[in-house]
Write a protein that holds these residues in place. Structure first.
Motif, short mmCIF file in Angstrom:
data_model
loop_
_atom_site.label_atom_id
_atom_site.label_comp_id
_atom_site.label_asym_id
_atom_site.label_seq_id
_atom_site.Cartn_x
_atom_site.Cartn_y
_atom_site.Cartn_z
N CYS A 34 42.69 -41.35 -32.53
CA CYS A 34 43.15 -40.42 -31.49
C CYS A 34 42.23 -40.54 -30.29
O CYS A 34 41.01 -40.37 -30.41
N ILE A 35 42.82 -40.83 -29.13
CA ILE A 35 42.07 -40.91 -27.89
C ILE A 35 42.39 -39.64 -27.10
O ILE A 35 43.55 -39.35 -26.84
N GLU A 36 41.35 -38.90 -26.74
CA GLU A 36 41.55 -37.65 -26.01
C GLU A 36 40.57 -37.56 -24.86
O GLU A 36 39.58 -38.28 -24.82
N ARG A 37 40.83 -36.66 -23.92
CA ARG A 37 39.89 -36.38 -22.83
C ARG A 37 39.31 -35.00 -23.07
O ARG A 37 40.02 -34.01 -23.04
N GLY A 38 38.03 -34.96 -23.35
CA GLY A 38 37.39 -33.70 -23.69
C GLY A 38 37.40 -33.52 -25.20
O GLY A 38 38.27 -34.06 -25.89
N PRO A 39 36.48 -32.74 -25.72
CA PRO A 39 36.37 -32.58 -27.19
C PRO A 39 37.22 -31.44 -27.75
O PRO A 39 36.80 -30.73 -28.64
N LYS A 40 38.45 -31.29 -27.29
CA LYS A 40 39.25 -30.13 -27.70
C LYS A 40 39.87 -30.26 -29.10
O LYS A 40 40.20 -29.26 -29.71
N LEU A 41 40.03 -31.45 -29.61
CA LEU A 41 40.70 -31.63 -30.91
C LEU A 41 39.73 -31.76 -32.08
O LEU A 41 40.16 -31.88 -33.22
N THR A 42 38.46 -31.72 -31.82
CA THR A 42 37.43 -31.99 -32.82
C THR A 42 37.64 -31.21 -34.12
O THR A 42 37.51 -31.77 -35.21
N TYR A 43 37.94 -29.94 -34.03
CA TYR A 43 38.05 -29.11 -35.23
C TYR A 43 39.48 -28.93 -35.72
O TYR A 43 39.70 -28.29 -36.74
#
Length: 137
Positions: A34-43
């Protein structure tokens, strides 16, 4: 194969993406990225998903993102699914720009050649999408 989830902010794209990512880890035989911008999906996503925070890599255009995805594949031939959250925020561009359509076409070709599925979210009104983007809905 490319699938695009497109909608304005607050329409549930990220929630839908999280559900797809977490189900992919159970159903895919290979690795999921998963490539995302910002660490919003970490948990929110399963720990087995390889989470890449794109802002650390200064992706200023789609050529850089193409190289990045090619490099991911070169380093791990077992990738079967790549999720890209907020494509036009990772590579700063307008959703109506022709470069988005060209990138999605490249992703589709790359995915077919390498047996990788791609799911991409784009934050913009789906009614404004070009025909070239709509074919991936």
């Amino acid at each position: 194969m490319v699938r695009v989830i497109m909608g304005v902010k607050g329409t549930g794209k990220t929630k839908q993406m999280i559900e797809l990512i977490n189900s992919a880890v159970k159903s895919e035989n290979g690795n999921v990225v998963c490539i995302e911008r910002g660490p919003k999906l970490t948990y929110d996503i399963h720990y087995k998903i390889r989470l890449v925070e794109a802002s650390q890599y200064d992706m200023t255009n789609f050529d850089v993102l193409r190289g990045f995805i090619s490099g991911l594949h070169a380093g791990n031939y077992d990738i079967t699914h790549v999720f890209i959250d907020s494509l036009t925020k990772i590579v700063p561009t307008e959703a109506e720009d022709a470069s988005v359509e060209h990138f999605l076409d490249w992703l589709n070709d790359f995915g077919e050649k390498n047996n990788i599925k791609f799911t991409v979210t784009i934050s913009a009104d789906a009614e404004l999408a070009s025909e070239g983007v709509r074919k991936y809905f």
